[in-house]
Design an enzyme around this catalytic site. Structure first.
Site, short mmCIF file in Angstrom:
data_model
loop_
_atom_site.label_atom_id
_atom_site.label_comp_id
_atom_site.label_asym_id
_atom_site.label_seq_id
_atom_site.Cartn_x
_atom_site.Cartn_y
_atom_site.Cartn_z
N ASP A 24 0.68 9.61 -1.98
CA ASP A 24 0.00 9.17 -3.20
C ASP A 24 0.49 9.98 -4.40
OD1 ASP A 24 -1.74 7.73 -4.75
OD2 ASP A 24 -3.50 8.91 -4.25
N ASN A 72 -2.12 -3.25 -1.22
CA ASN A 72 -1.10 -3.08 -2.26
C ASN A 72 -0.60 -4.41 -2.82
OD1 ASN A 72 0.46 -0.09 -0.87
ND2 ASN A 72 -1.17 -0.30 -2.39
#
Length: 244
Positions: A24, A72
């Site tokens: 991340d 996503n």
């Protein structure tokens, strides 16, 4: 008679077999440098390369990386397309090294939802590393733990409905045998970069007794030294599994 020296306090007391990382911070890395998000993702690929090499040199049996979640798809279309392009770039540029280093490439998740050219590259990479006997590099592509658990429950339910097993015989081992990680070592350490402190639907069953480590480092800045520090931190923890 000489006695063995006590280990130094900063030396790890245990080595994980299986480490998973929620990668991340690519976007924030780019934003801090006034660069487009795509530049952060490109830098993130370099971090994947560095960390996977470091994991092999440290002797990890398995490294699982959360590359593309089932959520996503909600990102802008151009960003999703760019991520697909980077996946193709990684496979084309790193597959020969993985084959040479005896790495077994694994994919967890429904990657067949990806465009045909991406799927074909992934299939080829899996086939070319299938006979390797070394460490496992598992990439989570279009993966979500909820979907994994639902699919496992459905397969067991179908077997029970067909009379192949008794519902009362379904236990933890039965569920684990249906998970996509069934041939990986148990998860020991879960790392998330960028300072966020949540699992984001990643390996929820597998993380039940894993050690969790949340670090502030953005993923493109996470390399061999950061992985070493994480493993050292893991080595200082006591894993009791509910005991004393």
């Amino acid at each position: 008679m000489a006695t063995a020296a006590a280990p130094q306090r900063d030396e790890p007391t245990a080595m994980p077999r299986h480490v998973a990382i929620i990668m991340d911070g690519n976007g924030r890395w780019a934003a801090r440098r006034h660069l487009p998000r795509a530049a952060g993702h490109r830098a993130g690929v370099e971090a994947v390369r560095a960390v996977s090499r470091a994991a092999r040199s440290m002797g990890l049996e398995a490294l699982t990386l959360y590359a593309f979640s089932s959520e996503n798809w909600r990102r802008p279309e151009d960003e999703v397309s760019g991520l697909m392009g980077l996946l193709k770039f990684f496979i084309r540029n790193d597959l020969a090294e993985l084959v040479r280093e005896n790495v077994r490439l694994r994919v967890i998740g429904d990657y067949r939802r990806f465009p045909g050219d991406v799927t074909a590259l992934v299939d080829d990479a899996l086939a070319r590393t299938a006979a390797n006997t070394g460490p496992i590099l598992a990439i989570a592509l279009n993966y979500g733990a909820h979907a994994e658990l639902v699919a496992a429950a459905q397969r067991l339910a179908r077997r029970a409905a067909a009379g192949e097993l008794s519902p009362d015989s379904i236990d933890s081992a039965a569920i684990e045998s249906e998970l996509e990680t069934r041939d990986l070592p148990p998860l020991d350490l879960m790392i998330r970069t960028s300072g966020e402190q949540r699992l984001s639907n990643f390996l929820l069953w597998q993380a039940a007794y894993a050690e969790l480590l949340f670090v502030d480092t953005l993923w493109p800045d996470f390399g061999a030294d950061e992985l070493d520090a994480a493993i050292r931190a893991y080595g200082q923890r006591q894993r009791r599994y509910g005991g004393l």
